[in-house]
Design a protein around this motif. Sequence first.
Motif, PDB file in Angstrom:
ATOM      1  N   UNK A 226       0.848  -1.241  -0.019  1.00 18.08           N
ATOM      2  CA  UNK A 226       0.116   0.201   0.043  1.00 18.08           C
ATOM      3  C   UNK A 226       0.976   1.199  -0.026  1.00 18.08           C
ATOM      4  N   UNK A 227       0.618   2.405  -0.807  1.00 22.34           N
ATOM      5  CA  UNK A 227       1.129   3.409  -0.843  1.00 22.34           C
ATOM      6  C   UNK A 227       1.522   4.354   0.361  1.00 22.34           C
ATOM      7  N   UNK A 228       2.292   5.020   0.798  1.00 21.15           N
ATOM      8  CA  UNK A 228       2.366   5.747   2.019  1.00 21.15           C
ATOM      9  C   UNK A 228       1.252   6.641   2.483  1.00 21.15           C
ATOM     10  N   UNK A 229       0.622   7.481   1.800  1.00 19.63           N
ATOM     11  CA  UNK A 229      -0.441   8.045   2.217  1.00 19.63           C
ATOM     12  C   UNK A 229      -1.741   7.303   2.623  1.00 19.63           C
ATOM     13  N   UNK A 230      -1.886   6.123   1.856  1.00 18.11           N
ATOM     14  CA  UNK A 230      -2.887   5.247   2.284  1.00 18.11           C
ATOM     15  C   UNK A 230      -2.721   4.462   3.772  1.00 18.11           C
ATOM     16  N   UNK A 231      -1.288   4.024   3.965  1.00 19.68           N
ATOM     17  CA  UNK A 231      -1.037   3.942   5.424  1.00 19.68           C
ATOM     18  C   UNK A 231      -1.365   4.786   6.204  1.00 19.68           C
ATOM     19  N   UNK A 232      -1.121   6.160   6.159  1.00 14.56           N
ATOM     20  CA  UNK A 232      -1.051   7.085   7.218  1.00 14.56           C
ATOM     21  C   UNK A 232      -2.529   7.174   7.311  1.00 14.56           C
ATOM     22  N   UNK A 233      -3.242   7.329   6.202  1.00  9.98           N
ATOM     23  CA  UNK A 233      -4.774   7.705   6.294  1.00  9.98           C
ATOM     24  C   UNK A 233      -5.441   6.375   6.936  1.00  9.98           C
ATOM     25  N   UNK A 234      -4.985   5.263   7.214  1.00  8.88           N
ATOM     26  CA  UNK A 234      -5.481   3.991   7.643  1.00  8.88           C
ATOM     27  C   UNK A 234      -5.420   3.996   9.436  1.00  8.88           C
ATOM     28  N   UNK A 235      -4.396   4.859   9.839  1.00  7.03           N
ATOM     29  CA  UNK A 235      -4.325   4.873  11.120  1.00  7.03           C
ATOM     30  C   UNK A 235      -5.522   5.282  12.185  1.00  7.03           C
ATOM     31  N   UNK A 236      -6.034   6.448  11.810  1.00  7.45           N
ATOM     32  CA  UNK A 236      -7.197   6.968  12.442  1.00  7.45           C
ATOM     33  C   UNK A 236      -8.355   5.576  12.499  1.00  7.45           C
ATOM     34  N   UNK A 237      -8.584   5.072  11.175  1.00  7.29           N
ATOM     35  CA  UNK A 237      -9.840   4.089  11.241  1.00  7.29           C
ATOM     36  C   UNK A 237      -9.154   2.997  12.098  1.00  7.29           C
ATOM     37  N   UNK A 238      -7.979   2.312  12.162  1.00  6.55           N
ATOM     38  CA  UNK A 238      -7.786   1.304  13.050  1.00  6.55           C
ATOM     39  C   UNK A 238      -7.955   1.753  14.554  1.00  6.55           C
ATOM     40  N   UNK A 243      -7.865  -1.119  17.751  1.00  6.15           N
ATOM     41  CA  UNK A 243      -6.519  -1.410  17.943  1.00  6.15           C
ATOM     42  C   UNK A 243      -5.931  -0.407  18.429  1.00  6.15           C
ATOM     43  N   UNK A 244      -4.547  -0.647  18.952  1.00  5.25           N
ATOM     44  CA  UNK A 244      -3.638   0.233  19.326  1.00  5.25           C
ATOM     45  C   UNK A 244      -2.741   0.124  18.037  1.00  5.25           C
ATOM     46  N   UNK A 245      -2.333   1.541  17.915  1.00  3.20           N
ATOM     47  CA  UNK A 245      -1.837   1.677  16.497  1.00  3.20           C
ATOM     48  C   UNK A 245      -0.376   2.645  16.687  1.00  3.20           C
ATOM     49  N   UNK A 246       0.808   2.045  16.489  1.00  2.00           N
ATOM     50  CA  UNK A 246       1.843   2.459  16.271  1.00  2.00           C
ATOM     51  C   UNK A 246       2.529   2.774  14.949  1.00  2.00           C
ATOM     52  N   UNK A 247       3.705   3.245  14.799  1.00  6.62           N
ATOM     53  CA  UNK A 247       4.317   3.515  13.661  1.00  6.62           C
ATOM     54  C   UNK A 247       5.631   2.869  13.625  1.00  6.62           C
ATOM     55  N   UNK A 248       6.052   2.424  12.610  1.00  5.95           N
ATOM     56  CA  UNK A 248       7.431   1.774  12.382  1.00  5.95           C
ATOM     57  C   UNK A 248       8.178   2.693  11.241  1.00  5.95           C
ATOM     58  N   UNK A 272      -2.605  14.305   9.181  1.00  2.60           N
ATOM     59  CA  UNK A 272      -3.592  13.406   8.966  1.00  2.60           C
ATOM     60  C   UNK A 272      -4.019  12.761  10.397  1.00  2.60           C
ATOM     61  N   UNK A 273      -3.234  12.647  11.222  1.00  2.00           N
ATOM     62  CA  UNK A 273      -3.594  11.933  12.288  1.00  2.00           C
ATOM     63  C   UNK A 273      -4.670  12.662  13.223  1.00  2.00           C
TER      64      UNK A 273
END
Length: 358
Positions: A226-238, A243-248, A272-273
Amino acid sequence: MPRTTAAQRLLDVRTIYHEPQIEQWARARQVLERFPDAERVEVPSHQDIPGLYGNPGGVERWVRTKREVLVLGEKKSLAARPNGRSADFIAPSTSNGCAMACSYCYVPRRKGFANPVTVFVNIEKIAGYLARHAARQGPKPEPNQCDPTDWVYDLGENGDCSADALVSDNVRDLVDLFAGLEGAKASFATKLVNRDLLDWDPRGGTRVRFSLMPEPMAHRLDLRTSRIPERIAAVNDFVEAGYEVHLNFSPVVVHEQWQAQWAELFEQVDDVLSERAKAQLACEIIFLTHNEQLHEVNLGWHPRGEELLWRSDLQEAKTSHSGQANVRYRAGWKGTWVRQLTDLLASRMPYCRVRYAF
């Protein structure tokens, strides 16, 4: 026109290699039913597939093999290995290999010239082992960098759980398990936004770590992801899904414009967050380590990526604990670069706690 799903984009399974009597396992039957048109080829072991592993000619079919081949086998050895860095324990793998094709991935180093997904079908035994192991730990005596209260189990050491969930229900079974385990938490890193996971009920028992790097680097190195903007946009939804959501932030690849690109990425994330996502956020920062054998494999299918990954002017040799010939950024410089990136993160995203950086 209907959108192409992640499964359709990543998988067109035409051959399934499987161990003898694999259909005794319900999970194997599920996978076989999911791909009914695939040719089935019995092999002695998931690790012993003539013509697939150890075949130098296979590198020319690197991505095609990932798309068209699955392997089904039984996970024989069950052990939760102590870790202490990203997680307290590395859980027994429920898969090996990946449908995606990140050119720096360490998993293929042990496989040679092909790295398709292997699904371990004895999920009941793996889940039972994890439940018993977690129960034996008792309450966590003190906070550590893995988690302040829970024992953390990394589920995806040898693959990507979001992609694995396209193939079988192994990942869902483990998310359901940890949703009900007191004092224990599952964790996995991913480069794929699989929105099917939003329909599950993790109840805070699973930490999803979205891996991010600057988009220009991902375009060269994170193939079939998945492209980077799509991953960033998914954080809020998860986060909203429980889910607990962290970043690598990984791997950090040093090049002439690397700091400017990371500054831009941090600004994108901050824009975005949601406030709820920011309040629970933490990250890991991992600078690139590369491998001589993998470098040679990559030259056969994706040499443009190696222009970024293999930099003798910046790197030094390092023998891994398993005796492999790795390269990493030179120690005297790397420490400075780690400090520069953590300082940059603190200035752009001061709410993002760094669990570890190396």
